[in-house]
Motif scaffolding. Sequence first.
Motif, PDB file in Angstrom:
ATOM      1  N   SER A 199       0.855  -1.187   0.000  1.00 13.32           N
ATOM      2  CA  SER A 199       0.000   0.000   0.000  1.00 13.32           C
ATOM      3  C   SER A 199       0.886   1.230   0.000  1.00 13.32           C
ATOM      4  O   SER A 199       2.085   1.150   0.267  1.00 13.32           O
ATOM      5  N   VAL A 200       0.297   2.358  -0.328  1.00 11.85           N
ATOM      6  CA  VAL A 200       1.035   3.619  -0.301  1.00 11.85           C
ATOM      7  C   VAL A 200       0.581   4.426   0.909  1.00 11.85           C
ATOM      8  O   VAL A 200      -0.557   4.303   1.355  1.00 11.85           O
ATOM      9  N   LYS A 201       1.471   5.253   1.427  1.00 12.72           N
ATOM     10  CA  LYS A 201       1.193   5.924   2.692  1.00 12.72           C
ATOM     11  C   LYS A 201       1.107   7.443   2.581  1.00 12.72           C
ATOM     12  O   LYS A 201       0.596   8.080   3.506  1.00 12.72           O
ATOM     13  N   ASP A 202       1.615   8.045   1.514  1.00 13.70           N
ATOM     14  CA  ASP A 202       1.467   9.498   1.394  1.00 13.70           C
ATOM     15  C   ASP A 202       0.025   9.824   1.029  1.00 13.70           C
ATOM     16  O   ASP A 202      -0.691   9.005   0.441  1.00 13.70           O
ATOM     17  N   PHE A 203      -0.417  11.017   1.370  1.00 14.90           N
ATOM     18  CA  PHE A 203      -1.835  11.366   1.227  1.00 14.90           C
ATOM     19  C   PHE A 203      -2.319  11.237  -0.211  1.00 14.90           C
ATOM     20  O   PHE A 203      -3.349  10.605  -0.481  1.00 14.90           O
ATOM     21  N   GLU A 204      -1.588  11.860  -1.151  1.00 20.87           N
ATOM     22  CA  GLU A 204      -2.024  11.822  -2.551  1.00 20.87           C
ATOM     23  C   GLU A 204      -2.047  10.388  -3.082  1.00 20.87           C
ATOM     24  O   GLU A 204      -2.973   9.990  -3.812  1.00 20.87           O
ATOM     25  N   GLY A 205      -1.022   9.616  -2.695  1.00 22.54           N
ATOM     26  CA  GLY A 205      -0.991   8.224  -3.122  1.00 22.54           C
ATOM     27  C   GLY A 205      -2.147   7.422  -2.563  1.00 22.54           C
ATOM     28  O   GLY A 205      -2.736   6.589  -3.256  1.00 22.54           O
ATOM     29  N   ARG A 206      -2.493   7.670  -1.308  1.00 25.04           N
ATOM     30  CA  ARG A 206      -3.626   6.968  -0.715  1.00 25.04           C
ATOM     31  C   ARG A 206      -4.931   7.320  -1.426  1.00 25.04           C
ATOM     32  O   ARG A 206      -5.800   6.460  -1.602  1.00 25.04           O
ATOM     33  N   MET A 207      -5.065   8.570  -1.839  1.00 23.71           N
ATOM     34  CA  MET A 207      -6.276   8.959  -2.559  1.00 23.71           C
ATOM     35  C   MET A 207      -6.345   8.274  -3.923  1.00 23.71           C
ATOM     36  O   MET A 207      -7.414   7.835  -4.381  1.00 23.71           O
ATOM     37  N   GLN A 208      -5.197   8.155  -4.593  1.00 26.63           N
ATOM     38  CA  GLN A 208      -5.172   7.442  -5.870  1.00 26.63           C
ATOM     39  C   GLN A 208      -5.446   5.958  -5.675  1.00 26.63           C
ATOM     40  O   GLN A 208      -6.120   5.329  -6.495  1.00 26.63           O
ATOM     41  N   GLN A 209      -4.936   5.422  -4.586  1.00 28.49           N
ATOM     42  CA  GLN A 209      -5.209   4.022  -4.259  1.00 28.49           C
ATOM     43  C   GLN A 209      -6.710   3.811  -4.061  1.00 28.49           C
ATOM     44  O   GLN A 209      -7.297   2.857  -4.599  1.00 28.49           O
ATOM     45  N   LEU A 210      -7.338   4.717  -3.319  1.00 24.40           N
ATOM     46  CA  LEU A 210      -8.788   4.643  -3.131  1.00 24.40           C
ATOM     47  C   LEU A 210      -9.531   4.810  -4.448  1.00 24.40           C
ATOM     48  O   LEU A 210     -10.548   4.152  -4.698  1.00 24.40           O
TER      49      LEU A 210
ATOM     50  N   LEU B 193      -1.791   1.656 -17.825  1.00 19.42           N
ATOM     51  CA  LEU B 193      -0.628   0.789 -17.619  1.00 19.42           C
ATOM     52  C   LEU B 193       0.370   0.842 -18.766  1.00 19.42           C
ATOM     53  O   LEU B 193       1.489   0.337 -18.641  1.00 19.42           O
ATOM     54  N   SER B 194      -0.015   1.458 -19.867  1.00 16.00           N
ATOM     55  CA  SER B 194       0.956   1.671 -20.941  1.00 16.00           C
ATOM     56  C   SER B 194       1.967   2.746 -20.563  1.00 16.00           C
ATOM     57  O   SER B 194       3.018   2.871 -21.201  1.00 16.00           O
ATOM     58  N   LYS B 195       1.652   3.495 -19.517  1.00 13.93           N
ATOM     59  CA  LYS B 195       2.516   4.598 -19.088  1.00 13.93           C
ATOM     60  C   LYS B 195       3.199   4.327 -17.750  1.00 13.93           C
ATOM     61  O   LYS B 195       4.048   5.090 -17.320  1.00 13.93           O
ATOM     62  N   ARG B 196       2.795   3.253 -17.069  1.00 12.50           N
ATOM     63  CA  ARG B 196       3.401   2.945 -15.772  1.00 12.50           C
ATOM     64  C   ARG B 196       3.289   1.446 -15.528  1.00 12.50           C
ATOM     65  O   ARG B 196       2.456   0.766 -16.137  1.00 12.50           O
ATOM     66  N   GLU B 197       4.115   0.967 -14.622  1.00 12.28           N
ATOM     67  CA  GLU B 197       4.140  -0.473 -14.353  1.00 12.28           C
ATOM     68  C   GLU B 197       2.980  -0.902 -13.467  1.00 12.28           C
ATOM     69  O   GLU B 197       2.416  -1.986 -13.650  1.00 12.28           O
ATOM     70  N   TRP B 198       2.637  -0.059 -12.477  1.00 11.03           N
ATOM     71  CA  TRP B 198       1.584  -0.376 -11.517  1.00 11.03           C
ATOM     72  C   TRP B 198       0.600   0.779 -11.451  1.00 11.03           C
ATOM     73  O   TRP B 198       0.900   1.886 -11.890  1.00 11.03           O
ATOM     74  N   LEU B 199      -0.566   0.544 -10.878  1.00 12.65           N
ATOM     75  CA  LEU B 199      -1.593   1.575 -10.859  1.00 12.65           C
ATOM     76  C   LEU B 199      -1.225   2.751  -9.972  1.00 12.65           C
ATOM     77  O   LEU B 199      -1.538   3.905 -10.285  1.00 12.65           O
ATOM     78  N   VAL B 200      -0.550   2.473  -8.852  1.00 15.82           N
ATOM     79  CA  VAL B 200      -0.202   3.530  -7.901  1.00 15.82           C
ATOM     80  C   VAL B 200       1.262   3.364  -7.501  1.00 15.82           C
ATOM     81  O   VAL B 200       1.673   2.265  -7.094  1.00 15.82           O
ATOM     82  N   GLY B 201       2.034   4.416  -7.598  1.00 16.69           N
ATOM     83  CA  GLY B 201       3.419   4.353  -7.183  1.00 16.69           C
ATOM     84  C   GLY B 201       4.238   3.427  -8.058  1.00 16.69           C
ATOM     85  O   GLY B 201       3.941   3.222  -9.238  1.00 16.69           O
ATOM     86  N   ASP B 202       5.239   2.819  -7.460  1.00 13.21           N
ATOM     87  CA  ASP B 202       6.172   1.995  -8.220  1.00 13.21           C
ATOM     88  C   ASP B 202       6.201   0.555  -7.733  1.00 13.21           C
ATOM     89  O   ASP B 202       7.225  -0.124  -7.818  1.00 13.21           O
ATOM     90  N   LYS B 203       5.066   0.074  -7.209  1.00 10.66           N
ATOM     91  CA  LYS B 203       5.019  -1.292  -6.685  1.00 10.66           C
ATOM     92  C   LYS B 203       3.604  -1.844  -6.769  1.00 10.66           C
ATOM     93  O   LYS B 203       2.633  -1.101  -6.971  1.00 10.66           O
ATOM     94  N   CYS B 204       3.518  -3.137  -6.604  1.00 12.51           N
ATOM     95  CA  CYS B 204       2.208  -3.795  -6.534  1.00 12.51           C
ATOM     96  C   CYS B 204       1.544  -3.453  -5.215  1.00 12.51           C
ATOM     97  O   CYS B 204       2.125  -3.630  -4.145  1.00 12.51           O
TER      98      CYS B 204
END
Length: 224
Positions: A92-103, A153-164
Amino acid sequence: MSAEHHFTLYSTVRGPNGWKVAMVLEELGLSYQTIYLDFSKDEHHSPEYLKYNPNGRIPTLIDHKNGDFAIWESDAILVYLAEKYDPEGKFSVKDFEGRMQQLQWLFFQASGQGPYYGQAAHFLRYHSEHIPSAIERYQKEVLRVLGVLDGVLSKREWLVGDKCTIADLSFVSWNVSATMFLLKDYPGFDLAKDFPSTYRWHASMLAREKVAKVLATQFKMLNI
Protein backbone atom coordinates in the motif's frame (compact mmCIF):
# COMPACT_ATOMS: atom_id res chain seq x y z
CA MET A 1 -15.91 -18.43 17.13
CA SER A 2 -12.43 -19.96 17.15
CA ALA A 3 -9.58 -17.52 17.52
CA GLU A 4 -6.90 -20.07 16.58
CA HIS A 5 -6.23 -17.94 13.50
CA HIS A 6 -5.84 -14.19 13.36
CA PHE A 7 -8.77 -13.87 10.96
CA THR A 8 -11.86 -15.70 9.80
CA LEU A 9 -12.74 -15.00 6.19
CA TYR A 10 -16.26 -15.75 4.99
CA SER A 11 -16.17 -16.42 1.29
CA THR A 12 -17.55 -18.67 -1.43
CA VAL A 13 -15.76 -20.99 -3.80
CA ARG A 14 -16.93 -19.57 -7.09
CA GLY A 15 -17.15 -15.80 -6.60
CA PRO A 16 -14.01 -13.68 -7.15
CA ASN A 17 -14.35 -11.19 -4.30
CA GLY A 18 -13.37 -13.43 -1.42
CA TRP A 19 -10.32 -14.71 -3.24
CA LYS A 20 -8.78 -11.26 -3.66
CA VAL A 21 -9.00 -10.77 0.11
CA ALA A 22 -7.22 -14.11 0.54
CA MET A 23 -4.48 -12.90 -1.81
CA VAL A 24 -3.80 -9.83 0.32
CA LEU A 25 -3.89 -11.84 3.56
CA GLU A 26 -1.34 -14.21 2.05
CA GLU A 27 0.88 -11.41 0.77
CA LEU A 28 0.91 -9.80 4.21
CA GLY A 29 1.67 -13.12 5.90
CA LEU A 30 -1.46 -13.01 8.09
CA SER A 31 -3.01 -16.24 9.37
CA TYR A 32 -6.65 -16.95 8.56
CA GLN A 33 -9.23 -19.64 8.14
CA THR A 34 -11.82 -19.52 5.39
CA ILE A 35 -15.44 -20.52 5.79
CA TYR A 36 -17.01 -21.11 2.38
CA LEU A 37 -20.70 -20.32 2.36
CA ASP A 38 -23.00 -22.38 0.16
CA PHE A 39 -25.31 -19.95 -1.60
CA SER A 40 -27.47 -22.80 -2.90
CA LYS A 41 -28.34 -23.52 0.74
CA ASP A 42 -28.91 -19.82 1.46
CA GLU A 43 -26.16 -19.84 4.09
CA HIS A 44 -25.35 -16.21 3.33
CA HIS A 45 -28.78 -15.23 4.67
CA SER A 46 -28.53 -17.15 7.93
CA PRO A 47 -28.94 -15.13 11.15
CA GLU A 48 -25.48 -16.26 12.22
CA TYR A 49 -23.91 -14.67 9.14
CA LEU A 50 -26.15 -11.61 8.91
CA LYS A 51 -25.04 -10.49 12.36
CA TYR A 52 -21.63 -9.86 10.77
CA ASN A 53 -22.76 -8.74 7.32
CA PRO A 54 -26.30 -7.30 7.11
CA ASN A 55 -26.00 -7.18 3.31
CA GLY A 56 -25.86 -10.97 3.13
CA ARG A 57 -23.05 -11.10 0.60
CA ILE A 58 -19.41 -12.15 0.69
CA PRO A 59 -16.73 -11.54 1.74
CA THR A 60 -16.69 -10.70 5.41
CA LEU A 61 -13.55 -10.64 7.54
CA ILE A 62 -13.47 -11.11 11.32
CA ASP A 63 -10.33 -9.83 13.09
CA HIS A 64 -9.92 -11.92 16.24
CA LYS A 65 -7.00 -9.80 17.47
CA ASN A 66 -9.14 -6.67 17.35
CA GLY A 67 -12.11 -7.68 19.45
CA ASP A 68 -13.66 -9.81 16.67
CA PHE A 69 -14.03 -6.66 14.60
CA ALA A 70 -16.09 -7.48 11.50
CA ILE A 71 -15.79 -5.71 8.18
CA TRP A 72 -17.45 -6.47 4.85
CA GLU A 73 -17.19 -5.28 1.23
CA SER A 74 -14.02 -6.64 -0.34
CA ASP A 75 -12.25 -3.36 -1.07
CA ALA A 76 -13.11 -1.95 2.36
CA ILE A 77 -11.46 -5.08 3.76
CA LEU A 78 -8.33 -4.41 1.69
CA VAL A 79 -8.17 -0.84 3.01
CA TYR A 80 -8.58 -2.12 6.58
CA LEU A 81 -5.74 -4.60 6.13
CA ALA A 82 -3.49 -1.96 4.57
CA GLU A 83 -4.21 0.64 7.23
CA LYS A 84 -3.86 -1.67 10.22
CA TYR A 85 -1.45 -4.40 9.17
CA ASP A 86 0.79 -2.88 6.51
CA PRO A 87 2.58 -0.08 8.40
CA GLU A 88 5.67 -0.41 6.23
CA GLY A 89 3.67 0.00 3.04
CA LYS A 90 4.69 -3.29 1.45
CA PHE A 91 1.42 -3.48 -0.48
CA SER A 92 0.00 0.00 0.00
CA VAL A 93 1.04 3.62 -0.30
CA LYS A 94 1.19 5.92 2.69
CA ASP A 95 1.47 9.50 1.39
CA PHE A 96 -1.83 11.37 1.23
CA GLU A 97 -2.02 11.82 -2.55
CA GLY A 98 -0.99 8.22 -3.12
CA ARG A 99 -3.63 6.97 -0.72
CA MET A 100 -6.28 8.96 -2.56
CA GLN A 101 -5.17 7.44 -5.87
CA GLN A 102 -5.21 4.02 -4.26
CA LEU A 103 -8.79 4.64 -3.13
CA GLN A 104 -9.65 5.92 -6.60
CA TRP A 105 -8.66 2.59 -8.17
CA LEU A 106 -10.40 0.58 -5.46
CA PHE A 107 -13.58 2.57 -6.10
CA PHE A 108 -13.21 1.96 -9.83
CA GLN A 109 -12.77 -1.75 -9.22
CA ALA A 110 -15.83 -1.85 -6.97
CA SER A 111 -18.06 0.23 -9.23
CA GLY A 112 -16.62 -0.28 -12.71
CA GLN A 113 -15.15 -3.76 -12.81
CA GLY A 114 -16.97 -5.99 -10.34
CA PRO A 115 -20.60 -5.12 -11.14
CA TYR A 116 -20.22 -5.27 -14.93
CA TYR A 117 -18.13 -8.42 -14.92
CA GLY A 118 -20.68 -9.87 -12.55
CA GLN A 119 -23.55 -9.02 -14.89
CA ALA A 120 -21.66 -10.60 -17.77
CA ALA A 121 -21.31 -13.77 -15.69
CA HIS A 122 -25.00 -13.67 -14.77
CA PHE A 123 -26.26 -13.47 -18.34
CA LEU A 124 -23.72 -16.00 -19.62
CA ARG A 125 -24.28 -18.62 -16.92
CA TYR A 126 -27.24 -18.04 -14.63
CA HIS A 127 -30.05 -16.12 -16.34
CA SER A 128 -33.17 -18.14 -17.09
CA GLU A 129 -33.15 -17.24 -20.78
CA HIS A 130 -30.45 -16.52 -23.33
CA ILE A 131 -30.42 -12.78 -24.11
CA PRO A 132 -27.72 -12.01 -26.71
CA SER A 133 -28.08 -8.22 -26.39
CA ALA A 134 -27.46 -8.37 -22.63
CA ILE A 135 -24.48 -10.67 -23.04
CA GLU A 136 -23.01 -8.39 -25.69
CA ARG A 137 -23.56 -5.28 -23.58
CA TYR A 138 -21.71 -6.62 -20.57
CA GLN A 139 -18.95 -8.32 -22.54
CA LYS A 140 -18.28 -4.98 -24.22
CA GLU A 141 -18.16 -3.36 -20.80
CA VAL A 142 -15.56 -5.91 -19.73
CA LEU A 143 -13.54 -4.93 -22.79
CA ARG A 144 -13.96 -1.25 -21.95
CA VAL A 145 -12.60 -1.76 -18.44
CA LEU A 146 -9.63 -3.69 -19.80
CA GLY A 147 -9.04 -0.77 -22.14
CA VAL A 148 -9.12 1.78 -19.34
CA LEU A 149 -6.52 -0.25 -17.47
CA ASP A 150 -4.42 -0.70 -20.59
CA GLY A 151 -4.29 3.02 -21.29
CA VAL A 152 -2.98 3.76 -17.81
CA LEU A 153 -0.63 0.79 -17.62
CA SER A 154 0.96 1.67 -20.94
CA LYS A 155 2.52 4.60 -19.09
CA ARG A 156 3.40 2.94 -15.77
CA GLU A 157 4.14 -0.47 -14.35
CA TRP A 158 1.58 -0.38 -11.52
CA LEU A 159 -1.59 1.57 -10.86
CA VAL A 160 -0.20 3.53 -7.90
CA GLY A 161 3.42 4.35 -7.18
CA ASP A 162 6.17 1.99 -8.22
CA LYS A 163 5.02 -1.29 -6.68
CA CYS A 164 2.21 -3.79 -6.53
CA THR A 165 -0.42 -2.56 -4.07
CA ILE A 166 -3.89 -3.50 -2.93
CA ALA A 167 -5.15 -1.39 -5.84
CA ASP A 168 -3.56 -3.78 -8.33
CA LEU A 169 -4.42 -6.94 -6.41
CA SER A 170 -8.09 -5.94 -6.23
CA PHE A 171 -8.45 -6.56 -9.98
CA VAL A 172 -6.80 -9.97 -10.26
CA SER A 173 -9.59 -12.41 -9.49
CA TRP A 174 -12.18 -10.73 -11.71
CA ASN A 175 -9.69 -10.50 -14.60
CA VAL A 176 -9.03 -14.23 -14.20
CA SER A 177 -12.77 -14.72 -14.64
CA ALA A 178 -12.72 -12.50 -17.72
CA THR A 179 -9.94 -14.37 -19.48
CA MET A 180 -11.07 -17.87 -18.51
CA PHE A 181 -14.81 -17.47 -18.88
CA LEU A 182 -16.44 -14.12 -19.63
CA LEU A 183 -14.54 -13.48 -22.87
CA LYS A 184 -13.47 -17.05 -23.62
CA ASP A 185 -15.66 -17.32 -26.71
CA TYR A 186 -15.77 -13.63 -27.61
CA PRO A 187 -14.88 -13.33 -31.33
CA GLY A 188 -11.23 -12.44 -31.82
CA PHE A 189 -10.47 -11.73 -28.17
CA ASP A 190 -6.77 -11.95 -27.33
CA LEU A 191 -5.72 -10.23 -24.10
CA ALA A 192 -2.02 -10.14 -24.97
CA LYS A 193 -2.68 -8.67 -28.42
CA ASP A 194 -5.62 -6.40 -27.65
CA PHE A 195 -4.46 -5.08 -24.27
CA PRO A 196 -0.70 -5.75 -24.03
CA SER A 197 -0.08 -3.53 -21.01
CA THR A 198 -2.97 -5.05 -19.07
CA TYR A 199 -1.71 -8.49 -20.06
CA ARG A 200 1.81 -7.73 -18.80
CA TRP A 201 0.45 -6.35 -15.51
CA HIS A 202 -1.99 -9.23 -15.00
CA ALA A 203 0.66 -11.86 -15.81
CA SER A 204 3.11 -10.30 -13.37
CA MET A 205 0.59 -10.68 -10.56
CA LEU A 206 -0.32 -14.25 -11.55
CA ALA A 207 3.38 -15.06 -11.26
CA ARG A 208 3.50 -13.95 -7.62
CA GLU A 209 3.88 -16.94 -5.29
CA LYS A 210 1.05 -15.99 -2.94
CA VAL A 211 -1.38 -15.08 -5.71
CA ALA A 212 -0.63 -18.36 -7.47
CA LYS A 213 -1.18 -20.26 -4.22
CA VAL A 214 -4.62 -18.72 -3.71
CA LEU A 215 -5.70 -19.33 -7.31
CA ALA A 216 -4.45 -22.92 -7.14
CA THR A 217 -6.66 -23.47 -4.10
CA GLN A 218 -9.68 -22.04 -5.91
CA PHE A 219 -9.04 -24.01 -9.11
CA LYS A 220 -8.67 -27.23 -7.12
CA MET A 221 -11.99 -26.62 -5.38
CA LEU A 222 -13.62 -25.89 -8.75
CA ASN A 223 -11.96 -28.89 -10.41
CA ILE A 224 -10.40 -26.65 -13.05
